[in-house]
Design a protein around this motif. Structure first.
Motif, PDB file in Angstrom:
ATOM      1  N   SER A  35     -66.047 -60.232 -22.027  1.00 32.63           N
ATOM      2  CA  SER A  35     -65.771 -58.982 -21.306  1.00 32.63           C
ATOM      3  C   SER A  35     -66.478 -58.964 -19.950  1.00 32.63           C
ATOM      4  O   SER A  35     -65.912 -58.491 -18.959  1.00 32.63           O
ATOM      5  CB  SER A  35     -66.180 -57.775 -22.140  1.00 32.63           C
ATOM      6  N   ASP A  36     -67.700 -59.497 -19.879  1.00 34.73           N
ATOM      7  CA  ASP A  36     -68.404 -59.583 -18.596  1.00 34.73           C
ATOM      8  C   ASP A  36     -67.693 -60.550 -17.651  1.00 34.73           C
ATOM      9  O   ASP A  36     -67.560 -60.288 -16.454  1.00 34.73           O
ATOM     10  CB  ASP A  36     -69.848 -60.041 -18.798  1.00 34.73           C
ATOM     11  N   PHE A  37     -67.234 -61.677 -18.199  1.00 37.06           N
ATOM     12  CA  PHE A  37     -66.484 -62.659 -17.409  1.00 37.06           C
ATOM     13  C   PHE A  37     -65.216 -62.025 -16.845  1.00 37.06           C
ATOM     14  O   PHE A  37     -64.911 -62.157 -15.662  1.00 37.06           O
ATOM     15  CB  PHE A  37     -66.147 -63.871 -18.283  1.00 37.06           C
ATOM     16  N   GLN A  38     -64.488 -61.297 -17.698  1.00 36.55           N
ATOM     17  CA  GLN A  38     -63.252 -60.661 -17.255  1.00 36.55           C
ATOM     18  C   GLN A  38     -63.524 -59.664 -16.131  1.00 36.55           C
ATOM     19  O   GLN A  38     -62.801 -59.634 -15.130  1.00 36.55           O
ATOM     20  CB  GLN A  38     -62.560 -59.959 -18.415  1.00 36.55           C
ATOM     21  N   GLN A  39     -64.560 -58.862 -16.273  1.00 38.26           N
ATOM     22  CA  GLN A  39     -64.883 -57.889 -15.231  1.00 38.26           C
ATOM     23  C   GLN A  39     -65.228 -58.577 -13.913  1.00 38.26           C
ATOM     24  O   GLN A  39     -64.803 -58.133 -12.845  1.00 38.26           O
ATOM     25  CB  GLN A  39     -66.047 -57.000 -15.661  1.00 38.26           C
ATOM     26  N   ARG A  40     -65.976 -59.664 -13.979  1.00 37.29           N
ATOM     27  CA  ARG A  40     -66.362 -60.397 -12.780  1.00 37.29           C
ATOM     28  C   ARG A  40     -65.138 -60.992 -12.088  1.00 37.29           C
ATOM     29  O   ARG A  40     -64.982 -60.909 -10.862  1.00 37.29           O
ATOM     30  CB  ARG A  40     -67.359 -61.492 -13.167  1.00 37.29           C
ATOM     31  N   ILE A  41     -64.224 -61.570 -12.866  1.00 38.79           N
ATOM     32  CA  ILE A  41     -63.013 -62.170 -12.292  1.00 38.79           C
ATOM     33  C   ILE A  41     -62.083 -61.098 -11.733  1.00 38.79           C
ATOM     34  O   ILE A  41     -61.523 -61.246 -10.640  1.00 38.79           O
ATOM     35  CB  ILE A  41     -62.302 -63.044 -13.344  1.00 38.79           C
TER      36      ILE A  41
END
Length: 56
Positions: A35-41
């Motif tokens: 979820s953190d990766f998705q938000q960053r991307i």
């Protein structure tokens, strides 16, 4: 040599199996939550695409 990643892959039932089945629920050692990766991307894409859309 045991490392957090080899333990993650090799311990039965392997965390890697759980990761492949439910990646949103399992974090790889020394990794980030999906979820953190998705938000960053998503934030990066918006930063790149919004100026292009507004310039048309």
């Amino acid at each position: 040599m045991d490392t957090p990643l080899t333990n993650f892959i090799n311990n039965p039932p392997t965390q890697m199996d759980k990761f492949w089945r439910t990646p949103w629920d399992v974090t790889v050692p020394n990794g980030e939550q999906l979820s953190d990766f998705q938000q960053r991307i998503d934030k990066a894409w918006r930063r790149l695409l919004i100026p292009i859309a507004l310039s048309k």
